[in-house]
Write a protein that holds these residues in place. Structure first.
Motif, mmCIF file in Angstrom:
data_model
loop_
_atom_site.group_PDB
_atom_site.id
_atom_site.type_symbol
_atom_site.label_atom_id
_atom_site.label_comp_id
_atom_site.label_asym_id
_atom_site.label_seq_id
_atom_site.Cartn_x
_atom_site.Cartn_y
_atom_site.Cartn_z
ATOM 1 N N UNK A 152 -8.250 7.740 5.100
ATOM 2 C CA UNK A 152 -8.508 8.814 4.144
ATOM 3 C C UNK A 152 -7.289 9.007 3.257
ATOM 4 N N UNK A 153 -7.505 9.748 2.175
ATOM 5 C CA UNK A 153 -6.408 10.021 1.238
ATOM 6 C C UNK A 153 -5.301 10.841 1.875
ATOM 7 N N UNK A 154 -5.586 11.514 2.989
ATOM 8 C CA UNK A 154 -4.589 12.392 3.607
ATOM 9 C C UNK A 154 -3.394 11.625 4.150
ATOM 10 N N UNK A 155 -3.535 10.315 4.382
ATOM 11 C CA UNK A 155 -2.395 9.526 4.859
ATOM 12 C C UNK A 155 -1.788 8.708 3.729
ATOM 13 N N UNK A 156 -2.172 9.012 2.491
ATOM 14 C CA UNK A 156 -1.571 8.348 1.335
ATOM 15 C C UNK A 156 -0.549 9.243 0.669
ATOM 16 N N UNK A 157 0.423 8.628 0.016
ATOM 17 C CA UNK A 157 1.473 9.411 -0.648
ATOM 18 C C UNK A 157 2.092 8.575 -1.767
ATOM 19 N N UNK A 158 2.320 9.200 -2.875
ATOM 20 C CA UNK A 158 2.921 8.516 -4.018
ATOM 21 C C UNK A 158 4.308 7.980 -3.662
ATOM 22 N N UNK A 159 4.572 6.740 -4.071
ATOM 23 C CA UNK A 159 5.903 6.166 -3.917
ATOM 24 C C UNK A 159 6.217 5.598 -2.557
ATOM 25 N N UNK A 160 5.257 5.594 -1.621
ATOM 26 C CA UNK A 160 5.536 5.103 -0.262
ATOM 27 C C UNK A 160 5.967 3.644 -0.293
ATOM 28 N N UNK A 214 0.824 -1.209 0.000
ATOM 29 C CA UNK A 214 0.000 0.000 0.000
ATOM 30 C C UNK A 214 0.859 1.259 0.000
ATOM 31 N N UNK A 215 0.236 2.351 -0.409
ATOM 32 C CA UNK A 215 0.888 3.659 -0.386
ATOM 33 C C UNK A 215 0.382 4.507 0.775
ATOM 34 N N UNK A 216 0.056 3.848 1.877
ATOM 35 C CA UNK A 216 -0.515 4.562 3.015
ATOM 36 C C UNK A 216 0.415 4.514 4.230
ATOM 37 N N UNK A 217 0.320 5.572 5.037
ATOM 38 C CA UNK A 217 1.095 5.695 6.274
ATOM 39 C C UNK A 217 0.093 5.804 7.422
ATOM 40 N N UNK A 218 -0.485 4.665 7.779
ATOM 41 C CA UNK A 218 -1.574 4.655 8.745
ATOM 42 C C UNK A 218 -1.210 5.235 10.086
ATOM 43 N N UNK A 219 0.018 5.011 10.541
ATOM 44 C CA UNK A 219 0.396 5.470 11.881
ATOM 45 C C UNK A 219 0.476 6.993 11.987
ATOM 46 N N UNK A 220 0.421 7.696 10.843
ATOM 47 C CA UNK A 220 0.478 9.161 10.877
ATOM 48 C C UNK A 220 -0.905 9.783 11.016
ATOM 49 N N UNK A 221 -1.958 8.963 11.084
ATOM 50 C CA UNK A 221 -3.297 9.511 11.277
ATOM 51 C C UNK A 221 -3.343 10.296 12.583
ATOM 52 N N UNK A 222 -3.937 11.474 12.537
ATOM 53 C CA UNK A 222 -4.001 12.337 13.709
ATOM 54 C C UNK A 222 -2.898 13.367 13.773
ATOM 55 N N UNK A 223 -1.931 13.302 12.833
ATOM 56 C CA UNK A 223 -0.847 14.279 12.809
ATOM 57 C C UNK A 223 -1.019 15.214 11.614
ATOM 58 N N UNK A 224 -0.248 16.286 11.600
ATOM 59 C CA UNK A 224 -0.187 17.212 10.470
ATOM 60 C C UNK A 224 1.173 17.079 9.808
ATOM 61 N N UNK A 225 1.258 17.450 8.541
ATOM 62 C CA UNK A 225 2.532 17.354 7.836
ATOM 63 C C UNK A 225 3.568 18.229 8.528
ATOM 64 N N UNK A 226 4.711 17.643 8.828
ATOM 65 C CA UNK A 226 5.780 18.377 9.497
ATOM 66 C C UNK A 226 5.764 18.241 11.006
ATOM 67 N N UNK A 227 4.715 17.578 11.563
ATOM 68 C CA UNK A 227 4.640 17.416 13.023
ATOM 69 C C UNK A 227 5.645 16.396 13.539
ATOM 70 N N UNK A 228 6.053 15.467 12.684
ATOM 71 C CA UNK A 228 6.854 14.331 13.135
ATOM 72 C C UNK A 228 8.336 14.655 13.075
ATOM 73 N N UNK A 229 9.051 14.342 14.143
ATOM 74 C CA UNK A 229 10.509 14.452 14.166
ATOM 75 C C UNK A 229 11.085 13.055 14.293
ATOM 76 N N UNK A 230 12.388 12.933 14.227
ATOM 77 C CA UNK A 230 13.023 11.618 14.336
ATOM 78 C C UNK A 230 12.864 11.039 15.732
ATOM 79 N N UNK A 239 -5.957 20.712 9.161
ATOM 80 C CA UNK A 239 -6.572 19.773 10.094
ATOM 81 C C UNK A 239 -5.698 18.529 10.219
ATOM 82 N N UNK A 240 -5.786 17.825 11.341
ATOM 83 C CA UNK A 240 -5.039 16.558 11.457
ATOM 84 C C UNK A 240 -5.482 15.574 10.379
ATOM 85 N N UNK A 241 -4.571 14.763 9.945
ATOM 86 C CA UNK A 241 -4.890 13.756 8.941
ATOM 87 C C UNK A 241 -5.820 12.706 9.532
ATOM 88 N N UNK A 242 -6.872 12.384 8.805
ATOM 89 C CA UNK A 242 -7.868 11.426 9.290
ATOM 90 C C UNK A 242 -7.487 10.013 8.876
#
Length: 740
Positions: free
Chosen positions: A368-376, A333-349, A362-365
């Motif tokens: 939804x498509x908001x946690x999908x990304x090309x090439x993941x 899949x091209x999804x990052x499920x664990x990032x649901x509830x975050x905004x782009x740039x919220x995550x650090x190492x 808004x936080x990513x639901x």
């Protein structure tokens, strides 16, 4: 005539041409009619842009040097530009030449980039775009050498700064820098801005484009030894079984289904509630639930999220098969499920920032498509390969991000960090990582990606099944209503656990029977007598009286009203319903007769329509009110993502034709063994050979204007050419071009 890219490709042997066609698969669709058209297509801007996306960091650094100079570069100058030796850069230069992005001149002393390389990299290494007003390289060196002493320190600080400067263009310092010709004022839509001309910037850097040459990333530290032998394997199995259990909790959604957001997905509050009900963390829950979604186990009707028909087959499968289904869906899949509830740039190492939300975002639901990304999935495969290369090393988010940044240098840094962070959380949820160390399931996941989907599922199932202990089919019951399973629950024990609240999982399971858990089991259609009989058969310690009393007390409270599933209703003449009730389709439809002319079914309306036709009837579709409706409005909830088609990465495209076969046909065309050559192929050949030709252009009135032109590019159904007489460039649709 000067040497061209086509001349260079004609010197490639078959092995190197096959490597080119395999790396740049867009070049074979359609197959070029000869080496000349192949070279012309390889030099087109769109194709060059795709090729740049497949470069690793040292290759991109060298490509940026070529783009910065936009002309022939000697190997020694190239090495100096990245502070490396010619020996260090040699394999990477060879790779760029194999990808047809650069080629040697007629003397073999300099490397020439294709024209589109500079267009695809307009700001190489932070340099400004090339402008017609830029000083010549000699003038730029003179500008830098003649700087007044008070500006020398400032100039040194600007050497490797971005070309666009911040601050007021009208300040005193800006006027000094402009007077010294170190910067220039450029007018744009947002007003004036200060820019360091590219040639001046290169002179400030003494010809160096990158201060250091990239090297392969180093792996993480050595994994710490296990405190107890086999501890990581036990944790791996526990995580894999836990993933199957969490996915199975979606069966409870029928009682209180989560709603669907207007923009798609599950509301964050509901996602957290469901994660808590599943007795797991929000990140783990969203990781598993996205795999279930991609696997088609969950869908929505626009109002609520529901399980699909595929879930029934999934729930009946073995734990190993359920894990294989989920893991395979996750890997592909091209999804990052664990990032649901975050905004782009919220995550650090190191985890999630606790900063303020960015304005208007808004936080990513979840789901939804908001946690999908090309090439993941391509980058996920790279990280799995990193685990396979360093099985005894810790795979931290920082080390994975470093590896990704080296392999995918054109991807935004914030996206790299997010994907590395998400990978560590999601692979822990599936048992591929245990305390940051690759488990025995990690190489199996990488191997599965090299297989067809059905074969991969069977392979993953077998890998986990052979590591699972033998399931136990007995329990220990205590008078405090505790149920203990001394091992991996078998199917019968797992069914009994549905009537309990699990309090602990590990080498075994500890659960507790409560009034609420019994009520839940009865609501799901269970029988109190059947439960007590099953407990008596499975328990090694008998059934305590207190447990039997509790079960029977709860059973007596049930049954004030009866509720059953009825997805569809069927009305008609009694004789027609008799035929339907006695047909071979009846058992699959779950039919129940309420009256001579009324039947209800647990089957989906669309499924019932098809089954009625199979029984020889002519059904009419009806809506919820009973009025006639269009049949397309009836149907089951569709599982999986809808309306989100994420493109594949250039490194993952499926080959329409094998490179070896494509090369055979290209060689045949080159040798003149293919007679039919189209207008585009002839134009591509002229572009590759950089020669002028005569063309006809059909105008809107049916007339033809004949021009002598030099074709420059052919892309998107348009020809870009230069009029040989007027010297002006123009673009024309290819279907309007005639060739003699």
């Amino acid at each position: 005539m000067a040497r061209t890219l086509a001349d260079a490709l004609r010197e490639f042997d078959d092995a190197r041409l096959i490597e080119l066609l395999r790396a740049r698969q867009d070049l074979t669709s359609p197959i070029p009619h000869g080496i000349g058209p192949l070279a012309a297509r390889a030099a087109q801007p769109g194709s060059v842009h795709k090729a740049i996306g497949s470069l690793v960091l040292p290759e991109l650094q060298l490509a940026e040097v070529f783009a910065a100079y936009a002309g022939p570069v000697a190997p020694e100058q190239l090495a100096h530009a990245v502070n490396a030796s010619t020996e260090q850069i040699a394999p990477h230069v060879y790779r760029l030449a194999t990808l047809a992005l650069v080629y040697t001149d007629e003397n073999g002393r300099a490397l020439i980039p294709v024209r589109a390389l500079s267009e695809a990299l307009p700001h190489p290494a932070g340099l400004a775009p090339r402008l017609s007003s830029d000083p010549t390289p000699d003038d730029a060196r003179e500008i830098v050498e003649s700087l007044p002493a008070e500006l020398r320190e400032i100039a040194d600080s600007l050497a490797f700064a971005p070309a666009r400067l911040t601050g007021s263009p009208d300040s005193s310092l800006a006027r000094q820098l402009t007077k010294a010709r170190l910067v220039t004022k450029v007018n744009g839509p947002g007003g004036s801005r200060l820019l360091i001309p590219r040639t001046v910037h290169l002179a400030l850097r003494s010809g160096v484009v990158h201060r250091s040459f990239a090297h392969a990333p180093t792996p993480g530290p050595e994994a710490s030894p296990e405190r107890f032998g086999g501890a990581r394997d036990a944790q791996m199995l526990e995580a894999a079984l836990e993933a199957s259990r969490i996915a199975a909790t979606i069966a409870t959604w029928h009682a209180d289904p989560p709603s669907v957001l207007k923009r798609g997905g599950i509301p964050l509050r509901e996602a957290r509630r469901l994660a808590a009900a599943a007795h797991t963390s929000h990140e783990t829950w969203t990781s598993i639930i996205h795999a279930a979604w991609v696997g088609g186990l969950i869908g929505n009707d626009g109002e609520t999220w529901q399980v699909t028909r595929e879930f029934e087959e999934f729930s009946d499968a073995s734990p190993a098969r359920r894990w294989a289904d989920l893991c395979s869906a996750y890997l592909r899949s091209n999804y990052l499920g664990s990032l649901a509830g975050t905004r782009f740039g919220d995550v650090s190492l190191d985890g999630l920032h606790e900063g303020e939300a960015r304005t208007g975002e808004s936080p990513r639901a979840a789901l939804s498509a908001s946690v999908g990304r090309k090439g993941v999935k391509v980058r996920r495969r790279h990280m799995l390969r990193h685990l396979a290369d360093y099985p005894e090393r810790e795979a931290s988010a920082a080390s994975l991000a470093e590896s990704l940044a080296w392999a995918f240098p054109t991807v935004q840094r914030a996206a790299i960090i997010e994907e590395a962070y998400a990978f560590t959380r999601e692979t822990e949820a599936f048992g591929l990582l245990v305390d940051g160390v690759p488990s025995a399931l990690a190489p199996a996941a990488l191997e599965a990606l090299a297989r067809e989907e059905v074969e991969a599922l069977e392979y993953l199932e077998s890998v986990l099944a052979e590591r699972l202990p033998e399931p136990v089919e007995h329990v220990l019951l205590d008078s405090d209503l505790t149920v203990t399973v001394p091992g991996l629950p078998g199917p019968r024990v797992a069914a009994v656990l549905e009537w309990t609240d699990v309090t602990s999982r590990g080498a075994g399971v500890v659960a507790r029977v409560t009034g609420e858990s019994i009520a839940r089991g009865l609501s799901a259609g269970g029988s109190a007598d059947a439960l007590l009989d099953e407990l008596a058969a499975l328990s090694l310690t008998g059934v305590p009286d207190v447990l039997a009393y509790l079960v029977r007390d709860e059973a007596r409270k049930r049954g004030q009203v009866t509720v059953g599933p009825a997805t569809s209703f069927i009305t008609g003449e009694e004789e027609h319903l008799d035929r339907l009730m006695t047909s071979s389709e009846a058992s699959r439809l779950g039919l129940k007769r309420l009256a001579p002319t009324v039947v209800i079914s647990s089957g989906d309306p669309g499924f019932v329509m098809g089954s009625a036709r199979a029984a020889g009837l002519a059904p009419l579709a009806a809506g919820a009110s009973g009025a006639a409706a269009h049949e397309r409005t009836l149907g089951t909830v569709r599982g999986g993502p809808v309306g989100l088609e994420l493109e594949s990465d250039a490194r993952e495209q499926a080959l329409d034709v094998e490179p070896s076969e494509a090369l055979t046909r290209i060689r045949a065309a080159e040798a003149g063994r293919l007679d039919e050559v189209s207008v585009p192929q002839r134009l591509l050949a002229a572009i590759a050979d950089e020669r002028e030709i005569q063309i006809g252009i059909v105008d809107g009135r049916g007339g033809t204007r004949v021009l002598h032109v030099k074709p420059l590019a052919l892309e998107g159904g348009r020809l870009r050419a230069r009029d040989a007489e007027a010297g002006e460039e123009f673009t024309v649709l290819i279907h309007r071009v005639l060739l003699p």
